[in-house]
Write an enzyme that holds these catalytic residues in place. Structure first.
Site, PDB file in Angstrom:
ATOM      1  N   ASP A 115       0.811  -1.213   0.000  1.00 38.43           N
ATOM      2  CA  ASP A 115       0.000   0.000   0.000  1.00 38.43           C
ATOM      3  C   ASP A 115       0.849   1.269   0.000  1.00 38.43           C
ATOM      4  O   ASP A 115       2.068   1.225   0.192  1.00 38.43           O
ATOM      5  CB  ASP A 115      -0.971   0.004   1.199  1.00 38.43           C
ATOM      6  CG  ASP A 115      -0.300  -0.404   2.519  1.00 38.43           C
ATOM      7  OD1 ASP A 115       0.945  -0.384   2.587  1.00 38.43           O
ATOM      8  OD2 ASP A 115      -1.025  -0.716   3.469  1.00 38.43           O
ATOM      9  N   ASN A 127      -7.617  -2.503  14.282  1.00 40.97           N
ATOM     10  CA  ASN A 127      -8.998  -2.880  13.944  1.00 40.97           C
ATOM     11  C   ASN A 127      -9.044  -4.105  13.029  1.00 40.97           C
ATOM     12  O   ASN A 127     -10.079  -4.418  12.456  1.00 40.97           O
ATOM     13  CB  ASN A 127      -9.731  -1.693  13.290  1.00 40.97           C
ATOM     14  CG  ASN A 127      -9.063  -1.241  12.003  1.00 40.97           C
ATOM     15  OD1 ASN A 127      -8.108  -1.875  11.527  1.00 40.97           O
ATOM     16  ND2 ASN A 127      -9.548  -0.154  11.417  1.00 40.97           N
TER      17      ASN A 127
HETATM   18  C1  GLP Z   1      -0.577   0.568   8.580  1.00 35.59           C
HETATM   19  C2  GLP Z   1      -0.224  -0.253   7.351  1.00 35.59           C
HETATM   20  C3  GLP Z   1      -0.448  -1.726   7.585  1.00 35.59           C
HETATM   21  C4  GLP Z   1       0.228  -2.124   8.886  1.00 35.59           C
HETATM   22  C5  GLP Z   1      -0.398  -1.380  10.028  1.00 35.59           C
HETATM   23  C6  GLP Z   1       0.180  -1.760  11.389  1.00 35.59           C
HETATM   24  O1  GLP Z   1      -1.941   0.839   8.681  1.00 35.59           O
HETATM   25  N1  GLP Z   1      -0.980   0.119   6.202  1.00 35.59           N
HETATM   26  O2  GLP Z   1       0.080  -2.463   6.486  1.00 35.59           O
HETATM   27  O3  GLP Z   1       0.065  -3.510   9.073  1.00 35.59           O
HETATM   28  O4  GLP Z   1      -0.156   0.013   9.805  1.00 35.59           O
HETATM   29  O5  GLP Z   1       1.350  -1.065  11.626  1.00 35.59           O
HETATM   30  P1  GLP Z   1       2.360  -1.366  12.793  1.00 35.59           P
HETATM   31  O6  GLP Z   1       3.134  -2.559  12.361  1.00 35.59           O
HETATM   32  O7  GLP Z   1       3.218  -0.140  12.895  1.00 35.59           O
HETATM   33  O8  GLP Z   1       1.564  -1.614  14.006  1.00 35.59           O
END
Ligand code: GLP
Length: 233
Positions: free
Chosen positions: A62, A128
């Site tokens: 993404d 979420n």
């Molecule tokens: C963002 C990304 C996700 C990721 C999520 C969790 O929203 N788009 O791909 O999994 O954050 O991030 P973190 O690993 O920093 O908790």
């Protein structure tokens, strides 16, 4: 689903590294990559290793709409900083957050995913239960799409920005169907803030209300979790 409990993200990074190394040895050449804090220890292991990805492709999950590779909050910047500058791949793809033709960009990404099916997909999970930026309510047959970020995700990701107002309100995300098409999925989750999402993903019903729960239907998923994220399992 294989659940691998680790003591911390450093150990989780080593476990994920070994899975990736094994996949590479077995012929994987297209790697789906993720951003966020969860994959950082894996990328550190990769950078420190002798593994050679010059014959491999990476396709990221993404990107924020409106941010380009020069913006230090973009996922393109993150990937360069944490991995590609130190461990280059033959080709690395991310959605183009600066595209002037969003519809064409979504189609370009789907064509890419069709041309290069993902052998090995790294995932994090949102508080979420989102995967990539596929927020609750996303149908499981979605392909690459533009998504409006939920308030919960904006707040969760605000820690990387100076203020929550700076978090982009939308993103381009690989769809759930493309994630499900990956041959192997490795999901990393650390910290108490992930406990409910991890519980729903593993023990809850399969529901679009918690997108990661669809991974219960995937034949090859490794879930790497620390004690806090696994506390409700
Ligand atoms: C963002 C990304 C996700 C990721 C999520 C969790 O929203 N788009 O791909 O999994 O954050 O991030 P973190 O690993 O920093 O908790």
């Amino acid at each position: 689903m294989d659940i691998i409990k680790v003591t911390n993200s450093q150990e989780g990074g080593k476990v994920a590294f070994n899975l990736m190394k094994q996949a590479l040895k077995e012929g994987a050449r297209t790697f789906g990559l993720a951003t966020g804090s969860s994959p950082i220890s894996l990328y550190e292991e990769l950078v420190a290793s002798e593994l050679d990805f010059s014959d491999c492709r990476s396709i990221n999950l993404d990107e924020y709409v409106g941010l380009g590779p020069d913006d230090d909050q973009s996922y393109a910047y993150f990937m360069n900083q944490h991995l590609f500058a130190h461990k280059p791949f033959k080709e690395s793809f991310l959605p183009n957050g600066l595209t002037e033709d969003l519809d064409a960009e979504l189609l370009r990404y789907d064509a890419l995913l069709e041309q290069y099916p993902i052998d090995f997909q790294i995932l994090g999970i949102g508080t979420n239960g989102h995967i990539g930026f596929n927020e609750p309510g996303t149908p499981i047959d979605t392909k690459t799409q533009q998504v409006a970020l939920t308030e919960e995700t904006i707040q969760a990701n605000a820690r990387f920005f100076e203020t929550p107002n700076q978090v982009p309100r939308s993103a381009i995300s690989m769809g759930i169907s493309s994630i499900m098409a990956a041959k192997t999925v490795v999901l990393l989750a650390y910290g108490a803030q992930k406990a409910d999402a991890v519980y729903g993903m593993v023990r809850g019903e399969v529901t679009t209300a918690l997108p990661a729960s669809v991974l219960q239907n995937h034949p090859r998923v490794y879930l790497i979790v620390d004690e806090a994220a696994a506390s409700r399992l």
